[in-house]
Design a protein around this motif. Sequence first.
Motif, PDB file in Angstrom:
ATOM      1  N   PHE A  55     -17.749  37.827  66.321  1.00 16.42           N
ATOM      2  CA  PHE A  55     -16.687  37.077  65.660  1.00 16.42           C
ATOM      3  C   PHE A  55     -16.054  36.040  66.580  1.00 16.42           C
ATOM      4  O   PHE A  55     -15.596  34.994  66.110  1.00 16.42           O
ATOM      5  N   LEU A  56     -16.058  36.270  67.880  1.00 16.59           N
ATOM      6  CA  LEU A  56     -15.600  35.249  68.813  1.00 16.59           C
ATOM      7  C   LEU A  56     -16.531  34.039  68.756  1.00 16.59           C
ATOM      8  O   LEU A  56     -16.070  32.888  68.695  1.00 16.59           O
ATOM      9  N   ALA A  57     -17.826  34.285  68.737  1.00 21.72           N
ATOM     10  CA  ALA A  57     -18.793  33.197  68.621  1.00 21.72           C
ATOM     11  C   ALA A  57     -18.628  32.470  67.288  1.00 21.72           C
ATOM     12  O   ALA A  57     -18.686  31.236  67.230  1.00 21.72           O
ATOM     13  N   ALA A  58     -18.412  33.216  66.216  1.00 23.78           N
ATOM     14  CA  ALA A  58     -18.268  32.604  64.893  1.00 23.78           C
ATOM     15  C   ALA A  58     -17.001  31.747  64.801  1.00 23.78           C
ATOM     16  O   ALA A  58     -17.023  30.671  64.199  1.00 23.78           O
ATOM     17  N   VAL A  59     -15.924  32.197  65.406  1.00 24.17           N
ATOM     18  CA  VAL A  59     -14.678  31.414  65.376  1.00 24.17           C
ATOM     19  C   VAL A  59     -14.817  30.164  66.237  1.00 24.17           C
ATOM     20  O   VAL A  59     -14.428  29.065  65.822  1.00 24.17           O
ATOM     21  N   LEU A  60     -15.375  30.328  67.426  1.00 21.99           N
ATOM     22  CA  LEU A  60     -15.523  29.168  68.314  1.00 21.99           C
ATOM     23  C   LEU A  60     -16.474  28.121  67.741  1.00 21.99           C
ATOM     24  O   LEU A  60     -16.270  26.922  67.928  1.00 21.99           O
ATOM     25  N   THR A  61     -17.503  28.554  67.026  1.00 20.66           N
ATOM     26  CA  THR A  61     -18.457  27.588  66.485  1.00 20.66           C
ATOM     27  C   THR A  61     -17.864  26.774  65.344  1.00 20.66           C
ATOM     28  O   THR A  61     -18.418  25.743  64.975  1.00 20.66           O
ATOM     29  N   GLU A  62     -16.751  27.200  64.809  1.00 15.69           N
ATOM     30  CA  GLU A  62     -16.057  26.395  63.799  1.00 15.69           C
ATOM     31  C   GLU A  62     -15.328  25.221  64.439  1.00 15.69           C
ATOM     32  O   GLU A  62     -14.983  24.254  63.764  1.00 15.69           O
ATOM     33  N   LEU A  63     -15.084  25.297  65.744  1.00 17.35           N
ATOM     34  CA  LEU A  63     -14.310  24.275  66.434  1.00 17.35           C
ATOM     35  C   LEU A  63     -15.151  23.373  67.333  1.00 17.35           C
ATOM     36  O   LEU A  63     -14.821  22.199  67.513  1.00 17.35           O
ATOM     37  N   ASN A  76     -22.378  24.708  68.174  1.00 15.58           N
ATOM     38  CA  ASN A  76     -22.978  26.020  68.385  1.00 15.58           C
ATOM     39  C   ASN A  76     -23.663  26.129  69.742  1.00 15.58           C
ATOM     40  O   ASN A  76     -23.694  27.190  70.351  1.00 15.58           O
ATOM     41  N   ASN A  77     -24.214  25.031  70.230  1.00 13.48           N
ATOM     42  CA  ASN A  77     -24.855  25.051  71.543  1.00 13.48           C
ATOM     43  C   ASN A  77     -23.840  25.337  72.640  1.00 13.48           C
ATOM     44  O   ASN A  77     -24.110  26.110  73.563  1.00 13.48           O
ATOM     45  N   ALA A  78     -22.675  24.719  72.558  1.00 10.84           N
ATOM     46  CA  ALA A  78     -21.637  24.937  73.555  1.00 10.84           C
ATOM     47  C   ALA A  78     -21.134  26.375  73.517  1.00 10.84           C
ATOM     48  O   ALA A  78     -20.888  26.988  74.562  1.00 10.84           O
ATOM     49  N   VAL A  79     -20.998  26.927  72.328  1.00 15.28           N
ATOM     50  CA  VAL A  79     -20.556  28.321  72.199  1.00 15.28           C
ATOM     51  C   VAL A  79     -21.556  29.256  72.865  1.00 15.28           C
ATOM     52  O   VAL A  79     -21.174  30.165  73.614  1.00 15.28           O
TER      53      VAL A  79
END
Length: 114
Positions: free
Chosen positions: A16-24, A27-30
């Motif tokens: 869920f941390l990856a999913a939240v960060l990828t909204e901002l 996806n490569n950076a996450v």
Amino acid sequence: MLGRNSGYVLLVVVYFLAAVLTELITNNAVAVVLTPIAIGLAESLGLDSRPLLVAIMMGASASFATPIGYQTNTMVYASGNYRFSDFLRIGVPMNIIVGLATCAAIALFMPLSK
């Protein structure tokens, strides 16, 4: 502190941390940011890091809740005259459902213990 379920809790938190960060951010950076963190956490808890890495891959790819997290979302947002709230209304439940299903599948098919 969490006992024997700490690996599963960590799996869900990482996803869920990856999913939240990828909204901002992309996806490569996450994936680049979270991968060494997940490996370090897994090693410190004596867990296999591969399930956590799969959770990061899947979570970083699950960009449903905002039009800015992924290029295709932005293209559809502009051409379809959608509102930001449209993405939130449909995307947040979709993120939760996909996240729970992904974490359950990872826990079922990939053992967390070494």
